[in-house]
Write an enzyme that holds these catalytic residues in place. Structure first.
Site, PDB file in Angstrom:
ATOM      1  N   HIS A  44      33.182  40.629  39.531  1.00  0.00           N
ATOM      2  CA  HIS A  44      33.698  41.677  38.642  1.00  0.00           C
ATOM      3  C   HIS A  44      35.058  41.238  38.109  1.00  0.00           C
ATOM      4  O   HIS A  44      35.834  40.595  38.824  1.00  0.00           O
ATOM      5  CB  HIS A  44      33.829  42.999  39.409  1.00  0.00           C
ATOM      6  CG  HIS A  44      34.087  44.160  38.505  1.00  0.00           C
ATOM      7  ND1 HIS A  44      35.343  44.414  37.995  1.00  0.00           N
ATOM      8  CD2 HIS A  44      33.272  45.100  37.996  1.00  0.00           C
ATOM      9  CE1 HIS A  44      35.275  45.474  37.201  1.00  0.00           C
ATOM     10  NE2 HIS A  44      34.030  45.913  37.193  1.00  0.00           N
ATOM     11  N   ASN A  99      29.272  51.819  39.635  1.00  0.00           N
ATOM     12  CA  ASN A  99      30.301  51.101  40.390  1.00  0.00           C
ATOM     13  C   ASN A  99      31.443  52.078  40.642  1.00  0.00           C
ATOM     14  O   ASN A  99      32.222  52.366  39.742  1.00  0.00           O
ATOM     15  CB  ASN A  99      30.775  49.886  39.583  1.00  0.00           C
ATOM     16  CG  ASN A  99      31.900  49.143  40.279  1.00  0.00           C
ATOM     17  OD1 ASN A  99      32.226  49.440  41.432  1.00  0.00           O
ATOM     18  ND2 ASN A  99      32.494  48.180  39.586  1.00  0.00           N
ATOM     19  N   GLU A 124      30.406  42.420  30.881  1.00  0.00           N
ATOM     20  CA  GLU A 124      31.473  43.418  30.886  1.00  0.00           C
ATOM     21  C   GLU A 124      32.702  42.853  30.178  1.00  0.00           C
ATOM     22  O   GLU A 124      33.525  42.175  30.816  1.00  0.00           O
ATOM     23  CB  GLU A 124      31.845  43.803  32.321  1.00  0.00           C
ATOM     24  CG  GLU A 124      30.719  44.470  33.074  1.00  0.00           C
ATOM     25  CD  GLU A 124      31.253  45.418  34.144  1.00  0.00           C
ATOM     26  OE1 GLU A 124      30.762  46.552  34.201  1.00  0.00           O
ATOM     27  OE2 GLU A 124      32.164  45.038  34.902  1.00  0.00           O
TER      28      GLU A 124
HETATM   29  P1  13P Z   1      34.298  51.765  33.083  1.00  0.00           P
HETATM   30  O1  13P Z   1      32.891  52.295  32.909  1.00  0.00           O
HETATM   31  O2  13P Z   1      35.212  52.710  33.802  1.00  0.00           O
HETATM   32  O3  13P Z   1      34.841  51.225  31.812  1.00  0.00           O
HETATM   33  O4  13P Z   1      34.159  50.500  34.090  1.00  0.00           O
HETATM   34  C1  13P Z   1      33.197  49.562  33.837  1.00  0.00           C
HETATM   35  C2  13P Z   1      33.082  48.686  35.025  1.00  0.00           C
HETATM   36  O5  13P Z   1      33.998  47.983  35.389  1.00  0.00           O
HETATM   37  C3  13P Z   1      31.823  48.710  35.775  1.00  0.00           C
HETATM   38  O6  13P Z   1      31.759  47.685  36.703  1.00  0.00           O
END
Ligand code: 13P
Length: 255
Positions: A97, A9, A169
């Protein structure tokens, strides 16, 4: 047997030219990796999707949008529909997200409408769920996941559940350098799988890939991917350099 998925992403990073350079470097860095080892997805900003689609032609990389609007078309200045993404060559789209929920006011209801819109246009949704630090500290993690999952996937068929990608996440782990421990991630992923089984049946639930996201890097991917219900990773910061993301993806060859 679920094939692992690694998704990059890029958030609000990279022009079309930068995307093409990344794709070329990544192809070289992963030339020994077979498509049976892992599926790889990149999610560029909308403005780099066409260039990325062109550069990935003939490669096994798939391209995803980072968001969509649930209406098919109309007077929605600045928005992009599922049909437009599909026409641009994307095959998947990230939905819900935590940055969209937190900064742009997305709700469980809008997530559900976006999932339906993605399915209608033939895009595979990558649906993100996850608790904030406050919610975790109040002991609400599993209740938050239940709410986001139930509302977001409302109306999906078993076959759609089997094909879609879920991403756990934890908000406190995103961009902070502080990933969930194996125990924390393992508990959340097992819970999500259990709920999918209850609501959509074991056959479909066991085919759905559940990714972990939040400060994934080459140093911690091995432990995370070793967990029973972790089927890959959704990577932000560590996906911006092709070599770092290639190092993360390469663990799939060791599974
Ligand atoms: P990071 O890997 O920068 O912590 O971000 C995770 C994320 O939001 C992927 O969608």
């Amino acid at each position: 047997m679920r094939i692992p998925v690694f998704a990059a992403n890029w958030k609000m990073h990279k022009t079309g030219l930068e995307a093409v350079a990344w794709i070329r470097e990544f192809a070289v860095a992963t030339k020994n990796l077979s498509a049976a080892d892992a599926e790889v997805i990149i999610a560029p900003p909308f403005t780099a999707i066409a260039a990325a689609v062109e550069a990935t032609r003939g490669a096994t990389l798939a391209v995803a949008g980072q968001n969509l609007h649930f209406e098919r078309q109309g007077a929605f200045t600045g928005e992009v529909s599922a049909a437009l993404l599909k026409a641009a060559g994307a095959d998947l789209v990230i939905i819900g997200h935590s940055e969209r929920r937190r900064i742009f006011g997305e709700t469980d209801e809008s997530v559900q409408r976006k999932v339906t819109a993605a399915h209608t246009a033939g895009l595979v949704p990558i649906v993100c769920v996850g608790e904030t630090l406050d919610e975790r500290e109040r002991g609400e993690t599993l209740a938050v996941l239940d709410r986001q999952l139930k509302a977001g996937l409302d109306g999906c068929s078993g076959d759609q559940i089997a094909a879609l990608i879920l991403a756990y996440e934890p908000v406190w782990a995103i961009g902070t350098g502080k990933n969930a421990t194996a125990t924390e991630a393992g508990e959340a992923h097992a819970h999500l799988r259990r709920r999918l089984r209850e609501w959509f049946g074991g056959t479909h639930a066991d085919r759905c890939r559940i990714l972990y996201g939040g400060s994934v890097k080459p140093e911690n991917i091995k432990e995370l991917i070793g967990l029973e219900d972790v089927d890959g990773a959704l990577v932000g910061g560590a996906s911006l350099e092709s070599s770092t993301f290639a190092a993360i993806v390469s663990v799939s060859a060791t599974l």
